[in-house]
Scaffold this motif. Structure first.
Motif, PDB file in Angstrom:
ATOM      1  N   ILE A 111      83.282  54.276  90.712  1.00  0.00           N
ATOM      2  CA  ILE A 111      83.562  55.713  90.813  1.00  0.00           C
ATOM      3  C   ILE A 111      84.046  56.263  89.471  1.00  0.00           C
ATOM      4  O   ILE A 111      83.622  57.349  89.035  1.00  0.00           O
ATOM      5  N   LEU A 112      84.914  55.519  88.788  1.00  0.00           N
ATOM      6  CA  LEU A 112      85.399  55.966  87.480  1.00  0.00           C
ATOM      7  C   LEU A 112      84.261  56.051  86.466  1.00  0.00           C
ATOM      8  O   LEU A 112      84.217  56.976  85.644  1.00  0.00           O
ATOM      9  N   LEU A 113      83.332  55.109  86.525  1.00  0.00           N
ATOM     10  CA  LEU A 113      82.196  55.156  85.611  1.00  0.00           C
ATOM     11  C   LEU A 113      81.273  56.338  85.920  1.00  0.00           C
ATOM     12  O   LEU A 113      80.711  56.953  85.005  1.00  0.00           O
ATOM     13  N   LEU A 114      81.130  56.669  87.202  1.00  0.00           N
ATOM     14  CA  LEU A 114      80.266  57.784  87.573  1.00  0.00           C
ATOM     15  C   LEU A 114      80.826  59.119  87.099  1.00  0.00           C
ATOM     16  O   LEU A 114      80.065  60.018  86.708  1.00  0.00           O
ATOM     17  N   ILE A 115      82.129  59.263  87.114  1.00  0.00           N
ATOM     18  CA  ILE A 115      82.727  60.543  86.695  1.00  0.00           C
ATOM     19  C   ILE A 115      83.109  60.540  85.220  1.00  0.00           C
ATOM     20  O   ILE A 115      83.614  61.548  84.716  1.00  0.00           O
ATOM     21  N   TYR A 116      82.854  59.435  84.508  1.00  0.00           N
ATOM     22  CA  TYR A 116      83.255  59.353  83.101  1.00  0.00           C
ATOM     23  C   TYR A 116      82.581  60.417  82.236  1.00  0.00           C
ATOM     24  O   TYR A 116      83.269  61.145  81.505  1.00  0.00           O
ATOM     25  N   PRO A 117      81.238  60.575  82.256  1.00  0.00           N
ATOM     26  CA  PRO A 117      80.624  61.616  81.404  1.00  0.00           C
ATOM     27  C   PRO A 117      81.108  63.037  81.708  1.00  0.00           C
ATOM     28  O   PRO A 117      81.435  63.774  80.771  1.00  0.00           O
ATOM     29  N   PRO A 118      81.170  63.483  82.989  1.00  0.00           N
ATOM     30  CA  PRO A 118      81.671  64.848  83.229  1.00  0.00           C
ATOM     31  C   PRO A 118      83.098  65.054  82.736  1.00  0.00           C
ATOM     32  O   PRO A 118      83.424  66.125  82.207  1.00  0.00           O
ATOM     33  N   VAL A 119      83.945  64.042  82.885  1.00  0.00           N
ATOM     34  CA  VAL A 119      85.326  64.173  82.420  1.00  0.00           C
ATOM     35  C   VAL A 119      85.363  64.298  80.904  1.00  0.00           C
ATOM     36  O   VAL A 119      86.102  65.132  80.348  1.00  0.00           O
ATOM     37  N   ILE A 120      84.580  63.490  80.209  1.00  0.00           N
ATOM     38  CA  ILE A 120      84.548  63.550  78.747  1.00  0.00           C
ATOM     39  C   ILE A 120      84.025  64.903  78.274  1.00  0.00           C
ATOM     40  O   ILE A 120      84.551  65.504  77.327  1.00  0.00           O
ATOM     41  N   GLY A 128      81.017  67.157  71.463  1.00  0.00           N
ATOM     42  CA  GLY A 128      82.073  66.175  71.211  1.00  0.00           C
ATOM     43  C   GLY A 128      81.965  64.939  72.082  1.00  0.00           C
ATOM     44  O   GLY A 128      82.538  63.891  71.749  1.00  0.00           O
ATOM     45  N   SER A 129      81.213  65.034  73.185  1.00  0.00           N
ATOM     46  CA  SER A 129      81.083  63.893  74.086  1.00  0.00           C
ATOM     47  C   SER A 129      80.082  62.864  73.584  1.00  0.00           C
ATOM     48  O   SER A 129      79.996  61.768  74.150  1.00  0.00           O
ATOM     49  N   LEU A 130      79.296  63.191  72.548  1.00  0.00           N
ATOM     50  CA  LEU A 130      78.268  62.271  72.063  1.00  0.00           C
ATOM     51  C   LEU A 130      78.860  60.916  71.700  1.00  0.00           C
ATOM     52  O   LEU A 130      78.368  59.864  72.115  1.00  0.00           O
ATOM     53  N   LYS A 131      79.922  60.930  70.900  1.00  0.00           N
ATOM     54  CA  LYS A 131      80.516  59.687  70.435  1.00  0.00           C
ATOM     55  C   LYS A 131      81.083  58.885  71.583  1.00  0.00           C
ATOM     56  O   LYS A 131      80.895  57.656  71.660  1.00  0.00           O
ATOM     57  N   TRP A 132      81.769  59.537  72.495  1.00  0.00           N
ATOM     58  CA  TRP A 132      82.458  58.812  73.575  1.00  0.00           C
ATOM     59  C   TRP A 132      81.485  58.296  74.618  1.00  0.00           C
ATOM     60  O   TRP A 132      81.690  57.216  75.182  1.00  0.00           O
ATOM     61  N   VAL A 133      80.421  59.039  74.887  1.00  0.00           N
ATOM     62  CA  VAL A 133      79.436  58.577  75.866  1.00  0.00           C
ATOM     63  C   VAL A 133      78.561  57.477  75.277  1.00  0.00           C
ATOM     64  O   VAL A 133      78.247  56.489  75.951  1.00  0.00           O
ATOM     65  N   ASP A 134      78.182  57.633  74.001  1.00  0.00           N
ATOM     66  CA  ASP A 134      77.269  56.681  73.382  1.00  0.00           C
ATOM     67  C   ASP A 134      78.001  55.416  72.932  1.00  0.00           C
ATOM     68  O   ASP A 134      77.700  54.309  73.388  1.00  0.00           O
ATOM     69  N   ASN A 135      78.974  55.546  72.053  1.00  0.00           N
ATOM     70  CA  ASN A 135      79.639  54.372  71.468  1.00  0.00           C
ATOM     71  C   ASN A 135      80.547  53.651  72.456  1.00  0.00           C
ATOM     72  O   ASN A 135      80.612  52.415  72.453  1.00  0.00           O
ATOM     73  N   PHE A 136      81.277  54.405  73.275  1.00  0.00           N
ATOM     74  CA  PHE A 136      82.237  53.791  74.187  1.00  0.00           C
ATOM     75  C   PHE A 136      81.701  53.650  75.609  1.00  0.00           C
ATOM     76  O   PHE A 136      82.351  53.046  76.446  1.00  0.00           O
ATOM     77  N   GLY A 137      80.545  54.201  75.889  1.00  0.00           N
ATOM     78  CA  GLY A 137      79.974  54.069  77.222  1.00  0.00           C
ATOM     79  C   GLY A 137      78.719  53.224  77.223  1.00  0.00           C
ATOM     80  O   GLY A 137      78.694  52.108  77.757  1.00  0.00           O
TER      81      GLY A 137
END
Length: 461
Positions: A111-120, A128-137
């Motif tokens: 569940i946390l992984l599913l909501i990770y991109p919308p939260v970021i 700004g979400s590019l780095k966090w979704v790509d590098n850390f996801g």
């Protein structure tokens, strides 16, 4: 009372003296190990001459950290750990009840992984979400999937594979070449890449059927290097070291993520941004990783999974039970290679470019390190290890404040392998079986049952 106090004081002084002595030894060892790597640095000046740069301040920082760390470990940490161990041994055994979090850990994580991109996106915006979704996801999930695939071979079947990156390369080049030459889509080539990688897993499995231990590791290492050298030298097909570029992107039910009027952003009425494609890739690799976990869990409960575990524990006993070790090993190699091929095809889609430099032995070593650190056979532990190791490496890029401590020339991400080595040493000392190293059998009795007398030596159950 005076004798007790004097004894305690003398014990404390002896402990402090031993801590100081070991701190000095740790400092001397650190000085000897890092004087040539950290204290001295070779560089080139404007006239292309080799010059020697002295970094004694950085070396002194490393030595001081080692001395302080060893002193605190001996003087405070080890005594407290010994006291806790003694108290735990003296305390009566208490069965701990499972908490809600421990019972539903996997569901909460999904569940946390599913909501990770919308939260970021809500926190830092679309761009700004590019780095966090790509590098850390995406980056972490790729290694989670690779480690779960290697876990079938190493963790379940007990076959040490040092060439797993070869199947990763087969999947990536299968998609890149077939897409470039025949124009096939990602959804068609994804299963094809997995099947081709599985075939190469069987090809690797046949020569190593009679090998085990170090010999098996050497042959698998050679196989990985052979695949890489073929990719470099078969220039007519693979384009050699230049790699394959312009790889087609994946689509969502035929919808492309581009700036055309038929693109995803235009159809949804959103401003054009490459972040939407990265979010789509995040959910795609998340689905592939969950598929890997689901298949692994189901296979462990089937006869083939129990055969893998029997092979891991004792190959001779496995043969004595009538298990066909040939098919058992081949299915382990093929299944693990298939998931490596899936991850490779996704890697090609994500990068849009593949070259032999992306599939060196270091990648196999990192994947194997994740499996060992997480606990061989444990999906949860491997996922935690991937987050710690790969996510920790990416975090190093953000720790620019360390330059204030170690100097302006300090580059944190260059010390990735040093951190890998330290993590391996610390975890192997602290948790020899990995983060989650408990091995539970896939088949066990739910309750105690009486045994017939005909099955016991003394005639009673």
């Amino acid at each position: 009372m005076a004798n007790v106090a004097s004894t305690t004081a003398s014990a404390g002084s002896e402990l402090t003296a031993r801590a100081l002595r070991e701190a000095v030894f740790a400092g001397l060892i650190t000085l000897g190990m890092f004087v040539l790597f950290v204290g001295l640095k070779t560089d080139q000046n404007i006239r292309n001459e080799l010059i020697l740069t002295q970094r004694w301040g950085l070396l002194a920082t490393f030595v001081a950290i080692a001395m302080v760390g060893r002193f605190l470990m001996v003087a405070y940490v080890q005594p407290r750990l010994a006291q806790r161990k003694a108290a735990k041994a003296a305390a009566p055994d208490v069965v701990k009840e499972e908490t809600f979090f421990s019972r539903n850990w996997s569901k909460i994580a999904v569940i946390l992984l599913l909501i990770y991109p919308p939260v970021i996106v809500a926190l830092v915006g679309v761009q700004g979400s590019l780095k966090w979704v790509d590098n850390f996801g995406i980056q972490i999930l790729i290694y989670v999937m690779l480690a779960w695939g290697l876990n079938i071979v190493v963790g379940l079947a007990g076959l040490l594979d040092l060439g797993y990156v070869a199947f990763y390369a087969v999947g990536a080049y299968s998609y890149a070449l077939l897409s470039s030459y025949f124009g096939l889509s990602f959804w068609v080539l994804l299963p094809i890449a997995g099947l081709l990688a599985a075939c190469w897993g069987v090809v690797l499995g046949f020569p190593v059927l009679r090998l085990r231990g170090d010999y098996l590791a050497i042959v698998t290492l050679a196989f990985g290097e052979i695949i890489r050298l073929v990719l470099i030298n078969w220039t007519e097909v693979t384009k050699g070291t230049f790699g394959v570029s312009g790889i087609a992107k994946a689509t969502l039910f035929g919808i492309k993520f581009d700036a055309t009027k038929d693109g995803f952003a235009a159809m949804m009425g959103l401003p054009m941004s490459s972040a939407y494609y990265k979010i789509f890739l995040f959910y795609l690799i998340l689905g592939l990783a969950l598929l890997t976990a689901f298949v692994t869990i189901r296979l462990r409960r089937m006869p083939i999974g129990r055969a893998w575990e029997a092979l891991r524990e004792d190959e001779i006993a496995c043969r004595s039970l009538g298990i066909n070790t040939v098919t058992t090993k081949l299915t382990a190699f093929a299944t693990g290679a298939m998931f490596g091929g899936f991850a490779g095809s996704f890697f090609a889609v994500r990068q849009g470019f593949v070259s032999p430099e992306s599939f060196v032995f270091l990648e196999s070593a990192v994947i194997l390190a994740i499996v060992v650190l997480g606990g061989m056979g444990s999906l949860t532990g491997i996922a935690i290890a991937a987050v710690v190791m790969i996510g920790g490496t990416e975090i190093l890029r953000e720790l620019t404040f360390l330059k204030m401590i170690f100097g302006p020339t300090f580059t944190p991400e260059l010390y990735r392998m040093l951190i890998f080595g330290l993590a391996m040493v610390v975890v192997m000392v602290w948790k020899p079986r990995g983060f989650v190293g408990s091995r539970e059998p896939t088949a066990f009795l739910r309750k105690r049952r009486a045994i017939s007398g005909s099955f016991t030596k003394e005639g009673h159950g």
